[in-house]
Enzyme design. Sequence first.
Site, short mmCIF file in Angstrom:
data_model
loop_
_atom_site.label_atom_id
_atom_site.label_comp_id
_atom_site.label_asym_id
_atom_site.label_seq_id
_atom_site.Cartn_x
_atom_site.Cartn_y
_atom_site.Cartn_z
N ASP A 181 -6.47 -4.26 -5.33
CA ASP A 181 -6.23 -3.08 -4.92
C ASP A 181 -4.96 -2.40 -5.23
O ASP A 181 -4.84 -1.06 -5.42
CB ASP A 181 -6.21 -3.00 -3.31
N ASP A 205 0.70 -1.14 0.16
CA ASP A 205 0.02 -0.04 -0.04
C ASP A 205 0.69 1.14 -0.11
O ASP A 205 0.55 2.25 0.31
CB ASP A 205 -0.94 0.05 1.29
N1 GLY Z 1 -7.49 -3.14 1.12
C1 GLY Z 1 -7.95 -1.79 0.44
C2 GLY Z 1 -9.40 -1.76 0.78
O1 GLY Z 1 -9.85 -2.33 1.61
O2 GLY Z 1 -9.83 -1.24 -0.34
#
Ligand code: GLY
Length: 376
Positions: free
Chosen positions: A151, A90
């Site tokens: 994601d 992330d």
């Molecule tokens: N892991 C990122 C989301 O919950 O979209």
Amino acid sequence: MSNQYKEAIEASLNKIKKNIDRFGAQFPHTSDQEVYELNDNDNWTSGFWVGMLWQAYQYDKDEQFLSAAREKTSQMQERLSNNANLDTHDIGFLYTPSTGAKWQIEKDETAREDTVKAADRLMERYRETIGVFQAWGPPNDPEQGGRIIIDCMMNMPLLFWASEVTGDIKYKEAATNFVDMARRYLVRGDDSTYHTFYFDQKSGQPIRGATQQGYSDGSTWTRGQAWAVYGFALAYRYTKDENYLETALRTANYFIKHLPEKVIVDWDFDAPQDKDIKPDSSASAILVCGLHELLQLIEQESEEYKKIKTVLEQTMDHLINEYTTDFESQGLLDHGSYSVREGKSPDDYVIWGDYFYLEALLRLEKGFHGFWYEVV
Ligand code: GLY
């Protein structure tokens, strides 16, 4: 229409201003009973609050936003130099809207260098044998070592950007390999998406699609589908690979075809429609940004353009009129879901929902586009 967006922006900025003191040195994540849970900058979501402050400043040049944005960005820089809680894919969510935004707005060289360092940190999660970024867990983790998630498409802009500013092609090559793998394995034949996909980490053999935050392995988690729409559109913007544009449009069409009557989606397109089903306004806010990006990339006279524009405007109308919060609230958007399957389902505020809602408003009102790419 424009007045509606302006009013919604003003209301949002009011709440953001109050939140500067409410949040102080901490960072909001999700809320419980309409109070944001704050953390010490150790979660994957810290960048969104910073990005909201930069966007607020970009809109009205208020010094209070600027000083808060600078302060929060320096906390992100400290986190980077301490390498604290950065064992995650992330990194793009953390650093594109923080140091990346500071670089874009202030042309601050240290912010630019730190954003490149963040890209380097993300590159440590690149698994060259498979051509993917490992989402979660340590290297060689028996369960997570060969696992990717949709994601992560939104973390690729950091790498595309890093290649542009450094001239070093390695970031772009890795990002392109990942986008190709995501397109091949995370996007299904009917244009829906898996949340996650497992590969054998030694041989690179594909194993199976699965979910983490969706209803079931074969279902379509709405936020994942929205990440795909926006992520592939951004990958196209950077690479001009027509396959990516086509994939962004196909995943957008799947989303549009499955919109419920109430327009704002629930957490999973395939979750049972019982009275307890949770909406996810954040998925709809992300979708609006992705659709708006697509409108910049396709022919204005086309039927596709008209359809996308109509859905985008309808979605925004519903978000503004039915999902925004009262004047004194901390959150901008109500009824976001985090991870219903894992029991983390606040049905309340989620900071990325607030971030993308504000980005969507600023896209529509001012033509800003967040910080996912730089216009030079
Ligand atoms: N892991 C990122 C989301 O919950 O979209």
